[in-house]
Design a protein around this motif. Sequence first.
Motif, PDB file in Angstrom:
ATOM      1  N   SER A  21       0.829  -1.069   0.075  1.00 37.51           N
ATOM      2  CA  SER A  21      -0.080  -0.003  -0.033  1.00 37.51           C
ATOM      3  C   SER A  21       0.787   1.138  -0.148  1.00 37.51           C
ATOM      4  CB  SER A  21      -0.883   0.031   1.248  1.00 37.51           C
ATOM      5  OG  SER A  21      -0.268   0.109   2.380  1.00 37.51           O
ATOM      6  N   ASP A  52       1.760   1.946  -3.556  1.00 33.46           N
ATOM      7  CA  ASP A  52       0.537   2.234  -4.439  1.00 33.46           C
ATOM      8  C   ASP A  52       0.492   3.761  -4.589  1.00 33.46           C
ATOM      9  OD1 ASP A  52      -1.983   2.661  -5.498  1.00 33.46           O
ATOM     10  OD2 ASP A  52      -2.785   0.863  -4.316  1.00 33.46           O
ATOM     11  N   GLU A  53       0.201   4.286  -5.708  1.00 37.87           N
ATOM     12  CA  GLU A  53       0.041   5.560  -6.107  1.00 37.87           C
ATOM     13  C   GLU A  53      -0.969   6.321  -5.382  1.00 37.87           C
ATOM     14  OE1 GLU A  53      -2.353   5.310 -10.146  1.00 37.87           O
ATOM     15  OE2 GLU A  53      -0.181   5.440 -10.367  1.00 37.87           O
ATOM     16  N   ASN A  54      -2.177   5.556  -4.890  1.00 34.17           N
ATOM     17  CA  ASN A  54      -3.190   6.089  -4.182  1.00 34.17           C
ATOM     18  C   ASN A  54      -2.853   6.423  -2.697  1.00 34.17           C
ATOM     19  OD1 ASN A  54      -4.801   6.067  -6.454  1.00 34.17           O
ATOM     20  ND2 ASN A  54      -5.357   3.722  -5.861  1.00 34.17           N
ATOM     21  N   SER A  55      -1.515   6.014  -2.290  1.00 35.25           N
ATOM     22  CA  SER A  55      -1.056   6.140  -0.820  1.00 35.25           C
ATOM     23  C   SER A  55      -0.716   7.861  -0.753  1.00 35.25           C
ATOM     24  CB  SER A  55      -0.020   5.381  -0.407  1.00 35.25           C
ATOM     25  OG  SER A  55       1.299   5.645  -1.156  1.00 35.25           O
ATOM     26  N   ARG A  56      -0.757   8.527  -1.738  1.00 31.69           N
ATOM     27  CA  ARG A  56      -0.536   9.939  -1.700  1.00 31.69           C
ATOM     28  C   ARG A  56      -1.705  10.638  -0.831  1.00 31.69           C
ATOM     29  NH1 ARG A  56      -2.076   9.279  -6.888  1.00 31.69           N
ATOM     30  NH2 ARG A  56      -3.799  10.376  -7.457  1.00 31.69           N
ATOM     31  N   HIS A  57      -2.758   9.899  -0.812  1.00 29.70           N
ATOM     32  CA  HIS A  57      -3.734  10.540   0.109  1.00 29.70           C
ATOM     33  C   HIS A  57      -3.564  10.119   1.767  1.00 29.70           C
ATOM     34  CE1 HIS A  57      -5.414  11.364  -3.526  1.00 29.70           C
ATOM     35  NE2 HIS A  57      -5.788  10.123  -3.868  1.00 29.70           N
ATOM     36  N   ASN A  58      -2.812   9.198   1.970  1.00 29.08           N
ATOM     37  CA  ASN A  58      -2.615   8.704   3.346  1.00 29.08           C
ATOM     38  C   ASN A  58      -1.724   9.813   4.241  1.00 29.08           C
ATOM     39  OD1 ASN A  58      -3.917   6.620   2.437  1.00 29.08           O
ATOM     40  ND2 ASN A  58      -2.030   5.077   2.568  1.00 29.08           N
ATOM     41  N   ARG A  61       3.239   8.535   4.138  1.00 31.28           N
ATOM     42  CA  ARG A  61       3.658   8.319   3.115  1.00 31.28           C
ATOM     43  C   ARG A  61       5.114   7.951   2.840  1.00 31.28           C
ATOM     44  NH1 ARG A  61       1.919  13.677   0.070  1.00 31.28           N
ATOM     45  NH2 ARG A  61       2.545  12.694  -1.800  1.00 31.28           N
ATOM     46  N   GLU A  85       6.210   5.725  -3.226  1.00 32.30           N
ATOM     47  CA  GLU A  85       4.661   5.758  -3.669  1.00 32.30           C
ATOM     48  C   GLU A  85       4.743   5.713  -5.188  1.00 32.30           C
ATOM     49  OE1 GLU A  85       2.849   8.713  -1.346  1.00 32.30           O
ATOM     50  OE2 GLU A  85       3.300  10.158  -2.955  1.00 32.30           O
ATOM     51  N   GLY A  86       3.932   5.034  -5.659  1.00 32.66           N
ATOM     52  CA  GLY A  86       3.555   5.018  -6.969  1.00 32.66           C
ATOM     53  C   GLY A  86       4.766   4.470  -8.155  1.00 32.66           C
TER      54      GLY A  86
END
Length: 339
Positions: A149, A152-158, A161, A166-167
């Motif tokens: 996770s 994962d590129e979507n982890s920028r919302h976490n 990070r 990420e990504g």
Amino acid sequence: MSQHHKKLSEVSYSVLDLVPITKGGSPAQSFKNSLDLAQHVEQWGYRRYWLAEHHNMPGIGSSATSVVIGYIAGGTSTIRVGSGGIMLPNHSPLVIAEQFGTLEAMYPGRIDLGLGRAPGSDQSTMLALRRDPRANGHDFPDQLQQLRSYLDENSRHNRVRAIPGEGQDIPIWLLGSSGFSSALAAKLGLPFSFASHFAPEHTVAALTQYKSQFQPSDVLDKPYAMAGINVFAADTTEEAEYLATSFQQQFLSLIRNHPGQIPPPVESMENIWTEYEKALVMKQLNASIIGNPDEVREKLQAFIDNTGADELIINTTMYDHKARVRSYELVAEITGMKN
């Protein structure tokens, strides 16, 4: 295992390096030797160069695995470099995501992240690594999910990070010497590498389970299996058997609970081990290939026929660096990688 018997030239070959530290040698020399080997095998067509995490072992120099990966990747240009493996229970998933994100940013498209769930050490070393003593690998699937996770590129919302990390598209492999990892790799649709170089009796069962239970994923549409094997190749059988005695002695010292540096080869092991110790060493090493080019060719083919592996990762631990490089060169010639 597979109906279609692959020829030697249809399989990929890689290197597993534990950065052997020899008697009278030093880690400094071992790192130079590893880089020299990596530069040679890159020219000869090997696909990857993996380093393994072990701790508290006087004969193994790859404890700070991520650091060594950076050194090897920095001194080569095309071969993939990675971990075979990082023992995830020893680390916070965030730190590994950052380390491998950093490596991937430095050496784009060349970094592999192979993960194992064994501690790679003993109980007291485990505590010294600041691990929870109750952690026994059961939470490995959760740790793996955390790590993935972070990448994962979507982890920028976490809130937390991994930067870098990420990504980034860093191939994750699961490594194992039992059915646990092969089942998990199959379920997640990840590539799987089996440690047949030290758990030979479970190889076929684990790889069969992996292939039969495999579920396609966005990583792989069909299973991809790698198997580890010890190879000691030399121009003559006698020389190969002589060179392999360093590894046998090292393994014997492990059985005796006195791990040491890689000793020089000996003419005969007979006055060194007892019958019982010999049986133990031979059982562990019965997936080892020792011999001249013709013998190695025949045994490699038999191993591929038996396992159906798509790729072999070769461990060659020798006292003499030139002999070790030569062994990998012979394998490259035998398999048609090096013409």
